[in-house]
Design a protein around this motif. Structure first.
Motif, PDB file in Angstrom:
ATOM      1  N   LEU A  50      33.285 -13.266 -11.997  1.00 34.65           N
ATOM      2  CA  LEU A  50      34.724 -13.457 -12.171  1.00 34.65           C
ATOM      3  C   LEU A  50      35.396 -13.456 -10.805  1.00 34.65           C
ATOM      4  O   LEU A  50      35.257 -12.510 -10.040  1.00 34.65           O
ATOM      5  CB  LEU A  50      35.306 -12.342 -13.037  1.00 34.65           C
ATOM      6  CG  LEU A  50      34.877 -12.294 -14.500  1.00 34.65           C
ATOM      7  CD1 LEU A  50      35.509 -11.085 -15.197  1.00 34.65           C
ATOM      8  CD2 LEU A  50      35.260 -13.582 -15.226  1.00 34.65           C
ATOM      9  N   GLY A  51      36.161 -14.509 -10.511  1.00 36.52           N
ATOM     10  CA  GLY A  51      36.773 -14.631  -9.196  1.00 36.52           C
ATOM     11  C   GLY A  51      35.729 -14.885  -8.139  1.00 36.52           C
ATOM     12  O   GLY A  51      35.638 -14.168  -7.144  1.00 36.52           O
ATOM     13  N   CYS A  52      34.925 -15.912  -8.340  1.00 43.64           N
ATOM     14  CA  CYS A  52      33.706 -16.102  -7.537  1.00 43.64           C
ATOM     15  C   CYS A  52      33.965 -16.585  -6.124  1.00 43.64           C
ATOM     16  O   CYS A  52      33.047 -16.582  -5.300  1.00 43.64           O
ATOM     17  CB  CYS A  52      32.757 -17.059  -8.244  1.00 43.64           C
ATOM     18  SG  CYS A  52      33.327 -18.767  -8.380  1.00 43.64           S
ATOM     19  N   GLY A  53      35.201 -16.993  -5.793  1.00 42.94           N
ATOM     20  CA  GLY A  53      35.466 -17.489  -4.447  1.00 42.94           C
ATOM     21  C   GLY A  53      34.546 -18.645  -4.102  1.00 42.94           C
ATOM     22  O   GLY A  53      34.334 -19.556  -4.908  1.00 42.94           O
ATOM     23  N   ALA A  54      33.964 -18.621  -2.905  1.00 42.22           N
ATOM     24  CA  ALA A  54      33.050 -19.679  -2.475  1.00 42.22           C
ATOM     25  C   ALA A  54      31.624 -19.454  -2.958  1.00 42.22           C
ATOM     26  O   ALA A  54      30.710 -20.173  -2.553  1.00 42.22           O
ATOM     27  CB  ALA A  54      33.076 -19.795  -0.958  1.00 42.22           C
ATOM     28  N   GLY A  55      31.425 -18.448  -3.811  1.00 42.83           N
ATOM     29  CA  GLY A  55      30.113 -18.250  -4.432  1.00 42.83           C
ATOM     30  C   GLY A  55      29.230 -17.218  -3.772  1.00 42.83           C
ATOM     31  O   GLY A  55      28.056 -17.093  -4.139  1.00 42.83           O
ATOM     32  N   ALA A  56      29.759 -16.435  -2.829  1.00 44.69           N
ATOM     33  CA  ALA A  56      28.911 -15.549  -2.031  1.00 44.69           C
ATOM     34  C   ALA A  56      28.143 -14.539  -2.871  1.00 44.69           C
ATOM     35  O   ALA A  56      26.925 -14.382  -2.710  1.00 44.69           O
ATOM     36  CB  ALA A  56      29.749 -14.823  -0.980  1.00 44.69           C
ATOM     37  N   ALA A  57      28.817 -13.819  -3.766  1.00 50.46           N
ATOM     38  CA  ALA A  57      28.140 -12.763  -4.525  1.00 50.46           C
ATOM     39  C   ALA A  57      27.069 -13.339  -5.443  1.00 50.46           C
ATOM     40  O   ALA A  57      25.924 -12.858  -5.470  1.00 50.46           O
ATOM     41  CB  ALA A  57      29.155 -11.955  -5.330  1.00 50.46           C
ATOM     42  N   ALA A  58      27.419 -14.355  -6.213  1.00 49.11           N
ATOM     43  CA  ALA A  58      26.462 -14.940  -7.145  1.00 49.11           C
ATOM     44  C   ALA A  58      25.255 -15.520  -6.420  1.00 49.11           C
ATOM     45  O   ALA A  58      24.114 -15.380  -6.872  1.00 49.11           O
ATOM     46  CB  ALA A  58      27.145 -16.012  -7.985  1.00 49.11           C
ATOM     47  N   LEU A  73      33.836 -18.130 -12.356  1.00 56.89           N
ATOM     48  CA  LEU A  73      35.219 -18.480 -12.658  1.00 56.89           C
ATOM     49  C   LEU A  73      36.054 -18.222 -11.411  1.00 56.89           C
ATOM     50  O   LEU A  73      35.985 -17.135 -10.828  1.00 56.89           O
ATOM     51  CB  LEU A  73      35.748 -17.629 -13.818  1.00 56.89           C
ATOM     52  CG  LEU A  73      37.231 -17.832 -14.178  1.00 56.89           C
ATOM     53  CD1 LEU A  73      37.470 -19.244 -14.699  1.00 56.89           C
ATOM     54  CD2 LEU A  73      37.682 -16.793 -15.195  1.00 56.89           C
ATOM     55  N   GLU A  74      36.824 -19.221 -10.991  1.00 54.48           N
ATOM     56  CA  GLU A  74      37.623 -19.087  -9.767  1.00 54.48           C
ATOM     57  C   GLU A  74      39.010 -19.698  -9.996  1.00 54.48           C
ATOM     58  O   GLU A  74      39.134 -20.808 -10.518  1.00 54.48           O
ATOM     59  CB  GLU A  74      36.933 -19.776  -8.595  1.00 54.48           C
ATOM     60  CG  GLU A  74      37.748 -19.895  -7.319  1.00 54.48           C
ATOM     61  CD  GLU A  74      38.349 -18.581  -6.848  1.00 54.48           C
ATOM     62  OE1 GLU A  74      39.525 -18.596  -6.434  1.00 54.48           O
ATOM     63  OE2 GLU A  74      37.644 -17.546  -6.900  1.00 54.48           O
ATOM     64  N   LEU A  75      40.036 -18.950  -9.602  1.00 54.14           N
ATOM     65  CA  LEU A  75      41.417 -19.378  -9.821  1.00 54.14           C
ATOM     66  C   LEU A  75      41.808 -20.561  -8.942  1.00 54.14           C
ATOM     67  O   LEU A  75      42.506 -21.475  -9.385  1.00 54.14           O
ATOM     68  CB  LEU A  75      42.347 -18.190  -9.546  1.00 54.14           C
ATOM     69  CG  LEU A  75      43.848 -18.442  -9.660  1.00 54.14           C
ATOM     70  CD1 LEU A  75      44.226 -18.801 -11.100  1.00 54.14           C
ATOM     71  CD2 LEU A  75      44.630 -17.211  -9.199  1.00 54.14           C
ATOM     72  N   GLN A  76      41.367 -20.560  -7.688  1.00 51.83           N
ATOM     73  CA  GLN A  76      41.819 -21.564  -6.730  1.00 51.83           C
ATOM     74  C   GLN A  76      40.850 -22.752  -6.690  1.00 51.83           C
ATOM     75  O   GLN A  76      39.661 -22.575  -6.391  1.00 51.83           O
ATOM     76  CB  GLN A  76      41.932 -20.937  -5.342  1.00 51.83           C
ATOM     77  CG  GLN A  76      42.919 -19.774  -5.285  1.00 51.83           C
ATOM     78  CD  GLN A  76      43.194 -19.313  -3.876  1.00 51.83           C
ATOM     79  OE1 GLN A  76      43.929 -19.978  -3.126  1.00 51.83           O
ATOM     80  NE2 GLN A  76      42.621 -18.191  -3.494  1.00 51.83           N
ATOM     81  N   PRO A  77      41.360 -23.959  -6.940  1.00 52.64           N
ATOM     82  CA  PRO A  77      40.472 -25.131  -7.006  1.00 52.64           C
ATOM     83  C   PRO A  77      39.649 -25.353  -5.740  1.00 52.64           C
ATOM     84  O   PRO A  77      38.491 -25.761  -5.819  1.00 52.64           O
ATOM     85  CB  PRO A  77      41.443 -26.298  -7.249  1.00 52.64           C
ATOM     86  CG  PRO A  77      42.638 -25.669  -7.890  1.00 52.64           C
ATOM     87  CD  PRO A  77      42.754 -24.308  -7.275  1.00 52.64           C
ATOM     88  N   GLY A  78      40.236 -25.106  -4.565  1.00 55.62           N
ATOM     89  CA  GLY A  78      39.493 -25.324  -3.328  1.00 55.62           C
ATOM     90  C   GLY A  78      38.278 -24.427  -3.216  1.00 55.62           C
ATOM     91  O   GLY A  78      37.200 -24.861  -2.792  1.00 55.62           O
ATOM     92  N   TYR A  79      38.433 -23.180  -3.613  1.00 54.84           N
ATOM     93  CA  TYR A  79      37.295 -22.262  -3.572  1.00 54.84           C
ATOM     94  C   TYR A  79      36.281 -22.593  -4.666  1.00 54.84           C
ATOM     95  O   TYR A  79      35.069 -22.459  -4.451  1.00 54.84           O
ATOM     96  CB  TYR A  79      37.769 -20.816  -3.708  1.00 54.84           C
ATOM     97  CG  TYR A  79      38.298 -20.244  -2.413  1.00 54.84           C
ATOM     98  CD1 TYR A  79      37.432 -19.773  -1.436  1.00 54.84           C
ATOM     99  CD2 TYR A  79      39.664 -20.190  -2.158  1.00 54.84           C
ATOM    100  CE1 TYR A  79      37.908 -19.257  -0.241  1.00 54.84           C
ATOM    101  CE2 TYR A  79      40.162 -19.675  -0.962  1.00 54.84           C
ATOM    102  CZ  TYR A  79      39.270 -19.211  -0.012  1.00 54.84           C
ATOM    103  OH  TYR A  79      39.742 -18.707   1.182  1.00 54.84           O
ATOM    104  N   ALA A  80      36.747 -22.997  -5.825  1.00 55.95           N
ATOM    105  CA  ALA A  80      35.818 -23.409  -6.883  1.00 55.95           C
ATOM    106  C   ALA A  80      34.958 -24.574  -6.417  1.00 55.95           C
ATOM    107  O   ALA A  80      33.741 -24.616  -6.664  1.00 55.95           O
ATOM    108  CB  ALA A  80      36.589 -23.773  -8.148  1.00 55.95           C
ATOM    109  N   ASP A  81      35.579 -25.519  -5.726  1.00 55.79           N
ATOM    110  CA  ASP A  81      34.829 -26.658  -5.186  1.00 55.79           C
ATOM    111  C   ASP A  81      33.797 -26.182  -4.155  1.00 55.79           C
ATOM    112  O   ASP A  81      32.648 -26.655  -4.155  1.00 55.79           O
ATOM    113  CB  ASP A  81      35.803 -27.646  -4.550  1.00 55.79           C
ATOM    114  CG  ASP A  81      35.095 -28.824  -3.898  1.00 55.79           C
ATOM    115  OD1 ASP A  81      34.485 -29.621  -4.622  1.00 55.79           O
ATOM    116  OD2 ASP A  81      35.144 -28.929  -2.648  1.00 55.79           O
ATOM    117  N   LEU A  82      34.186 -25.238  -3.301  1.00 53.16           N
ATOM    118  CA  LEU A  82      33.235 -24.711  -2.324  1.00 53.16           C
ATOM    119  C   LEU A  82      32.069 -24.005  -3.009  1.00 53.16           C
ATOM    120  O   LEU A  82      30.923 -24.116  -2.552  1.00 53.16           O
ATOM    121  CB  LEU A  82      33.940 -23.737  -1.382  1.00 53.16           C
ATOM    122  CG  LEU A  82      34.768 -24.324  -0.239  1.00 53.16           C
ATOM    123  CD1 LEU A  82      35.328 -23.202   0.629  1.00 53.16           C
ATOM    124  CD2 LEU A  82      33.925 -25.271   0.609  1.00 53.16           C
TER     125      LEU A  82
END
Length: 252
Positions: A50-58, A73-82
């Motif tokens: 939840l709130g994955c940002g650029a994917g670092a934790a996962a 799941l990421e709120l900000q489209p730019g970070y979801a794309d990253l």
């Protein structure tokens, strides 16, 4: 979306993982690595970040545990794309959806064995960051209780929630656990031996009935003070942050 010239290419886990991150904005540091190390996932299980940002934790978790079914799941489209780009460039299959934890997209409305989260930790009344995407990533606009509730809804029976957040949020998080989540374990993260822990990791289990446990602190740095430019991690912290070891021993 972030243009390529606005991104850096950063190494995690001694280069086992490479992440594109914005040069200006929220940038992953030690928190997502520690979060991934604390998640008790095993091969073949499913994990929602939840709130994955650029994917670092996962993606740090995927570097340690093979054959996971990963979603973010990421709120900000730019970070979801990253996050999607970073998963692809590290050869990890990961479903990433853009949306709010208060209204989780239909594509993620299923059960998971694990939910991990690194919620924003700066208070909403504080001074905003001049970089809008960084401010959104770090400022607490959604109460910690809502993060706990969203995780509980998505967990399978017996599944584990693992969260990292600032220590002042602990009472609210614990109050939000019952009745769906129990068996809480709290691991304080102390910067040095004898120092207060500004952050902590909380683990709780869906349907768990064990008593609350406050664990001995996990100490990150050696020595009484910062030593020049040296990171000076403890051997245990070095194993996690550099070698991708897990934190299972700290939760026993």
């Amino acid at each position: 979306m972030f243009p390529d010239e606005a991104l850096s290419d950063d190494k995690f886990l001694m280069g086992r993982l490479r992440l594109l991150q914005p040069r200006q904005g929220y940038r992953a540091a030690t928190d997502p690595v520690l979060l991934a190390a604390a998640c008790p996932a095993t091969a073949g299980q499913s994990v929602l970040d939840l709130g994955c940002g650029a994917g670092a934790a996962a993606l740090c978790l995927a570097a340690r545990v093979p054959d996971l079914s990963l979603a973010g799941l990421e709120l900000q489209p730019g970070y979801a794309d990253l996050a999607r780009r970073n998963a692809a460039r590290n050869c990890v299959a990961m479903q990433v959806e853009c949306g709010d934890i208060a209204a989780i997209p239909r594509a993620l409305r299923r059960g998971f064995d694990h939910v991990i989260a690194n919620p924003p930790y700066y208070h909403a009344a504080g001074s905003p960051s001049p970089v809008a995407v960084r401010d959104t990533a770090l400022r607490t606009n959604t109460p910690i209780a809502e993060w706990v509730a969203a995780a509980a809804t998505r967990l399978n029976p017996g599944g584990w929630l693992t969260m990292i957040f600032s220590t002042p949020n602990l009472p609210e998080a614990l109050a939000a656990l019952p009745p769906k989540l129990g068996s809480p374990l709290v691991l304080p993260l102390a910067p040095r031996d004898g120092r207060e822990a500004p952050r902590l990791i909380l683990r709780a289990r869906k349907g768990g009935r064990a008593a609350f446990r406050l664990l001995p602190p996990f100490v990150l740095h050696q020595g009484p003070a910062h030593d020049g430019d040296r990171e000076n991690y403890t051997p245990a912290a070095n194993a996690v942050l550099r070698d991708g070891a897990d934190l299972s021993a700290a939760f026993r």
